[in-house]
Design a protein around this motif. Structure first.
Motif, PDB file in Angstrom:
ATOM      1  N   TYR A 190       0.852  -1.188   0.000  1.00  0.00           N
ATOM      2  CA  TYR A 190       0.000   0.000   0.000  1.00  0.00           C
ATOM      3  C   TYR A 190       0.886   1.234   0.000  1.00  0.00           C
ATOM      4  CZ  TYR A 190      -3.811  -3.169   1.233  1.00  0.00           C
ATOM      5  OH  TYR A 190      -4.734  -4.174   1.222  1.00  0.00           O
ATOM      6  N   GLY A 191       0.301   2.353  -0.407  1.00  0.00           N
ATOM      7  CA  GLY A 191       1.073   3.589  -0.462  1.00  0.00           C
ATOM      8  C   GLY A 191       0.302   4.771   0.072  1.00  0.00           C
ATOM      9  N   VAL A 192       1.050   5.723   0.666  1.00  0.00           N
ATOM     10  CA  VAL A 192       0.496   6.974   1.176  1.00  0.00           C
ATOM     11  C   VAL A 192       1.462   8.090   0.819  1.00  0.00           C
ATOM     12  CG1 VAL A 192      -0.112   8.292   3.244  1.00  0.00           C
ATOM     13  CG2 VAL A 192      -0.729   5.884   3.089  1.00  0.00           C
ATOM     14  N   ASN A 193       0.921   9.239   0.439  1.00  0.00           N
ATOM     15  CA  ASN A 193       1.746  10.404   0.147  1.00  0.00           C
ATOM     16  C   ASN A 193       2.566  10.783   1.378  1.00  0.00           C
ATOM     17  OD1 ASN A 193       2.810  12.890  -0.593  1.00  0.00           O
ATOM     18  ND2 ASN A 193       0.900  13.646  -1.469  1.00  0.00           N
ATOM     19  N   VAL A 194       3.883  10.941   1.202  1.00  0.00           N
ATOM     20  CA  VAL A 194       4.765  11.296   2.308  1.00  0.00           C
ATOM     21  C   VAL A 194       4.321  12.598   2.975  1.00  0.00           C
ATOM     22  CG1 VAL A 194       7.120  12.062   2.856  1.00  0.00           C
ATOM     23  CG2 VAL A 194       6.764  10.032   1.445  1.00  0.00           C
ATOM     24  N   ALA A 195       3.705  13.494   2.208  1.00  0.00           N
ATOM     25  CA  ALA A 195       3.284  14.783   2.759  1.00  0.00           C
ATOM     26  C   ALA A 195       2.269  14.627   3.891  1.00  0.00           C
ATOM     27  CB  ALA A 195       2.701  15.664   1.663  1.00  0.00           C
ATOM     28  N   LYS A 196       1.588  13.480   3.957  1.00  0.00           N
ATOM     29  CA  LYS A 196       0.608  13.253   5.011  1.00  0.00           C
ATOM     30  C   LYS A 196       1.204  12.576   6.244  1.00  0.00           C
ATOM     31  CE  LYS A 196      -3.510  12.920   2.121  1.00  0.00           C
ATOM     32  NZ  LYS A 196      -4.620  12.074   1.650  1.00  0.00           N
ATOM     33  N   ILE A 197       2.459  12.158   6.143  1.00  0.00           N
ATOM     34  CA  ILE A 197       3.074  11.381   7.210  1.00  0.00           C
ATOM     35  C   ILE A 197       3.892  12.263   8.136  1.00  0.00           C
ATOM     36  CG2 ILE A 197       4.664   9.499   7.738  1.00  0.00           C
ATOM     37  CD1 ILE A 197       3.956   8.306   5.010  1.00  0.00           C
ATOM     38  N   ARG A 198       3.630  12.146   9.432  1.00  0.00           N
ATOM     39  CA  ARG A 198       4.441  12.857  10.414  1.00  0.00           C
ATOM     40  C   ARG A 198       5.650  12.032  10.822  1.00  0.00           C
ATOM     41  NH1 ARG A 198       2.031  14.844  16.155  1.00  0.00           N
ATOM     42  NH2 ARG A 198       3.043  12.973  16.984  1.00  0.00           N
ATOM     43  N   GLU A 199       5.424  10.742  11.037  1.00  0.00           N
ATOM     44  CA  GLU A 199       6.519   9.872  11.454  1.00  0.00           C
ATOM     45  C   GLU A 199       6.051   8.420  11.481  1.00  0.00           C
ATOM     46  OE1 GLU A 199       7.548  10.432  15.643  1.00  0.00           O
ATOM     47  OE2 GLU A 199       5.607  11.412  15.920  1.00  0.00           O
ATOM     48  N   PHE A 200       7.023   7.519  11.644  1.00  0.00           N
ATOM     49  CA  PHE A 200       6.749   6.121  11.925  1.00  0.00           C
ATOM     50  C   PHE A 200       7.320   5.819  13.310  1.00  0.00           C
ATOM     51  CE2 PHE A 200       5.400   5.138   7.712  1.00  0.00           C
ATOM     52  CZ  PHE A 200       6.201   5.855   6.849  1.00  0.00           C
ATOM     53  N   VAL A 201       6.590   5.086  14.126  1.00  0.00           N
ATOM     54  CA  VAL A 201       7.082   4.720  15.459  1.00  0.00           C
ATOM     55  C   VAL A 201       6.843   3.228  15.675  1.00  0.00           C
ATOM     56  CG1 VAL A 201       6.717   7.009  16.439  1.00  0.00           C
ATOM     57  CG2 VAL A 201       4.890   5.315  16.578  1.00  0.00           C
ATOM     58  N   PRO A 202       7.734   2.554  16.421  1.00  0.00           N
ATOM     59  CA  PRO A 202       7.510   1.132  16.729  1.00  0.00           C
ATOM     60  C   PRO A 202       6.227   0.958  17.533  1.00  0.00           C
ATOM     61  CG  PRO A 202       9.764   1.812  17.253  1.00  0.00           C
ATOM     62  CD  PRO A 202       8.993   3.064  16.985  1.00  0.00           C
ATOM     63  N   TYR A 203       5.519  -0.114  17.267  1.00  0.00           N
ATOM     64  CA  TYR A 203       4.272  -0.383  17.991  1.00  0.00           C
ATOM     65  C   TYR A 203       4.570  -1.023  19.333  1.00  0.00           C
ATOM     66  CZ  TYR A 203      -0.186  -2.574  19.205  1.00  0.00           C
ATOM     67  OH  TYR A 203      -1.322  -2.973  19.864  1.00  0.00           O
ATOM     68  N   ASP A 204       4.032  -0.442  20.382  1.00  0.00           N
ATOM     69  CA  ASP A 204       4.170  -0.967  21.734  1.00  0.00           C
ATOM     70  C   ASP A 204       2.780  -1.038  22.348  1.00  0.00           C
ATOM     71  OD1 ASP A 204       4.686  -1.636  24.337  1.00  0.00           O
ATOM     72  OD2 ASP A 204       6.064   0.026  24.744  1.00  0.00           O
ATOM     73  N   ILE A 205       2.267  -2.247  22.541  1.00  0.00           N
ATOM     74  CA  ILE A 205       0.909  -2.414  23.026  1.00  0.00           C
ATOM     75  C   ILE A 205       0.702  -1.768  24.390  1.00  0.00           C
ATOM     76  CG2 ILE A 205       1.326  -4.627  24.181  1.00  0.00           C
ATOM     77  CD1 ILE A 205      -1.436  -5.524  23.104  1.00  0.00           C
ATOM     78  N   LYS A 206       1.782  -1.576  25.142  1.00  0.00           N
ATOM     79  CA  LYS A 206       1.674  -0.962  26.465  1.00  0.00           C
ATOM     80  C   LYS A 206       1.270   0.511  26.383  1.00  0.00           C
ATOM     81  CE  LYS A 206       5.228  -4.009  28.429  1.00  0.00           C
ATOM     82  NZ  LYS A 206       6.579  -4.056  29.060  1.00  0.00           N
ATOM     83  N   THR A 207       1.446   1.120  25.228  1.00  0.00           N
ATOM     84  CA  THR A 207       1.106   2.545  25.084  1.00  0.00           C
ATOM     85  C   THR A 207      -0.315   2.757  24.556  1.00  0.00           C
ATOM     86  OG1 THR A 207       1.987   2.629  22.822  1.00  0.00           O
ATOM     87  CG2 THR A 207       3.526   3.090  24.627  1.00  0.00           C
ATOM     88  N   VAL A 208      -1.071   1.664  24.414  1.00  0.00           N
ATOM     89  CA  VAL A 208      -2.423   1.743  23.857  1.00  0.00           C
ATOM     90  C   VAL A 208      -3.470   1.497  24.938  1.00  0.00           C
ATOM     91  CG1 VAL A 208      -4.029   0.819  22.153  1.00  0.00           C
ATOM     92  CG2 VAL A 208      -1.594   0.977  21.609  1.00  0.00           C
ATOM     93  N   THR A 209      -4.431   2.389  25.036  1.00  0.00           N
ATOM     94  CA  THR A 209      -5.558   2.244  25.967  1.00  0.00           C
ATOM     95  C   THR A 209      -6.816   1.960  25.181  1.00  0.00           C
ATOM     96  OG1 THR A 209      -4.548   3.827  27.513  1.00  0.00           O
ATOM     97  CG2 THR A 209      -6.914   3.365  27.773  1.00  0.00           C
ATOM     98  N   LYS A 210      -7.450   0.823  25.465  1.00  0.00           N
ATOM     99  CA  LYS A 210      -8.676   0.469  24.749  1.00  0.00           C
ATOM    100  C   LYS A 210      -9.808   1.388  25.176  1.00  0.00           C
ATOM    101  CE  LYS A 210      -7.626  -4.359  23.798  1.00  0.00           C
ATOM    102  NZ  LYS A 210      -7.522  -4.090  22.345  1.00  0.00           N
ATOM    103  N   VAL A 211     -10.689   1.684  24.240  1.00  0.00           N
ATOM    104  CA  VAL A 211     -11.821   2.569  24.479  1.00  0.00           C
ATOM    105  C   VAL A 211     -13.114   1.769  24.312  1.00  0.00           C
ATOM    106  CG1 VAL A 211     -13.013   4.676  23.760  1.00  0.00           C
ATOM    107  CG2 VAL A 211     -10.506   4.541  23.633  1.00  0.00           C
ATOM    108  N   PRO A 212     -13.976   1.740  25.355  1.00  0.00           N
ATOM    109  CA  PRO A 212     -15.240   0.992  25.238  1.00  0.00           C
ATOM    110  C   PRO A 212     -16.095   1.515  24.084  1.00  0.00           C
ATOM    111  CG  PRO A 212     -14.824   1.635  27.522  1.00  0.00           C
ATOM    112  CD  PRO A 212     -13.820   2.358  26.678  1.00  0.00           C
ATOM    113  N   ASN A 213     -16.775   0.605  23.418  1.00  0.00           N
ATOM    114  CA  ASN A 213     -17.696   0.944  22.326  1.00  0.00           C
ATOM    115  C   ASN A 213     -17.014   1.739  21.207  1.00  0.00           C
ATOM    116  OD1 ASN A 213     -19.922  -0.193  23.793  1.00  0.00           O
ATOM    117  ND2 ASN A 213     -19.984   1.686  25.019  1.00  0.00           N
TER     118      ASN A 213
END
Length: 329
Positions: free
Chosen positions: A31-54
């Motif tokens: 897949y491709g995305v225009n670089v102009a829309k990208i701020r950065e890439f960061v490694p995924y760390d599940i510890k930094t994600v908070t689930k949101v109900p519904n």
């Protein structure tokens, strides 16, 4: 690791119809995305994600990124892509457009390609109706890369935040449009170039509600340019001014075949289009992009989804504002 500084180091010359496309993988698909829309890439760390109900379908939760939280979308789930490939090092693609910051979970980054928009082909119309998340494709080194419409994805996930993108209502409390102003708008031929079917429909509906009913629309810049060239030839053959056939052009910036910057540059450099105003309407409008728009001669640039501002701009550029109309009386 890609970041803002990296983007600034590889800026493209304005109006050359070039684009930098970030290619990434979801399973074995590219897949491709225009670089102009990208701020950065960061490694995924599940510890930094908070689930949101519904939370909406495919939303993993809120990602904590340097002290701020942003929505995190599982892109593979959103695209309903079924495969058994599990990434060992998933990455978060952080984007900025429409004044919103969002994160998209992807499997891996491949590379950045420097291309011409002419290399990117629009989807077949029979397919595009069933694949609104894809705006085009490009073939590189034996791989077919699908170009994603991230605005559409976010608009469907968060309709309350993106309601300005999907709806347009005239202000009920605003003064009634003067009849002669309405008549003048009716007579103004407008050309729209926008590859997103959702946004194109929004623009057309908004213009028609305000009285701009003479509209020709196109899903890429090249088709729009061919139409404009034919109009110019018609005007020349009939010894007419181009302004009798065309009042204004409203164009997106990101489009297959020919982008809005190149379209605007061609119009402004051709004396046959002398006096024809061009407004660039894009989710990518920032300080740097404003400079590029001015370099190619754009008469105005507006961030999506500022529809009311676009109508006001068109009125002002064409000399159809309410104040000017009242002064004539």
């Amino acid at each position: 690791m890609a970041n803002n500084k990296a983007k600034k180091d590889i800026l493209l010359e304005t109006g050359t119809n070039e684009v930098e496309l970030a290619e990434f993988f979801l399973g074995e698909s590219s897949y491709g995305v225009n670089v102009a829309k990208i701020r950065e890439f960061v490694p995924y760390d599940i510890k930094t994600v908070t689930k949101v109900p519904n939370s909406p379908h495919s939303m993993l939760g809120m990602l904590l990124l340097r002290g701020k939280t942003i929505p995190l979308v599982d892109l593979k789930q959103n695209l309903e892509q079924q495969d058994d490939v599990v990434s060992e090092r998933p990455v978060v693609l952080v984007t900025e457009f429409n004044s919103l910051t969002n994160g998209f979970l992807i499997d891996s980054i491949n590379q950045i390609h420097r291309l011409s928009w002419s290399d990117i082909k629009p989807l077949n119309q029979l397919i595009s109706g069933h694949s609104p998340r894809i705006t085009g494709t490009v073939h590189i080194k034996g791989r077919e890369i699908l170009i994603l419409d991230l605005e559409y994805i976010i608009g469907r996930l968060f309709p309350e935040q993106m309601s300005r993108l999907t709806e347009y209502e005239s202000d009920e409390h605003a003064p009634q449009v003067h009849e002669s102003l309405q008549e003048k708008r009716n007579k103004c031929p407008v050309v729209i170039a926008e590859d997103s079917g959702m946004i194109r429909k929004l623009i057309i509906n908004a213009l028609k509600k305000e009285g701009y009913i003479n509209i020709n629309d196109f899903d890429n810049g090249l088709s729009a340019y061919h139409y404009l060239s034919n109009l110019k030839q018609e005007a020349e053959a009939n010894n007419q001014s181009i302004s009798e056939l065309l009042s204004i052009v409203v164009s997106d910036i990101e489009m297959p075949q020919m982008d809005g910057l190149n379209l605007c540059k061609r119009i402004k450099e051709d004396t046959g289009f002398s006096g024809v105003p061009v407004i660039l309407f894009s989710s990518l409008i920032n300080e740097q992009m404003i400079k590029k728009c001015k370099q190619v001669g754009a008469d105005g640039q507006i961030s999506k989804p500022e529809m009311k501002k676009m109508i006001t701009y068109i009125d002002e550029i064409l000399g159809l504002s309410e104040n000017e109309n009242n002064d004539e009386e």
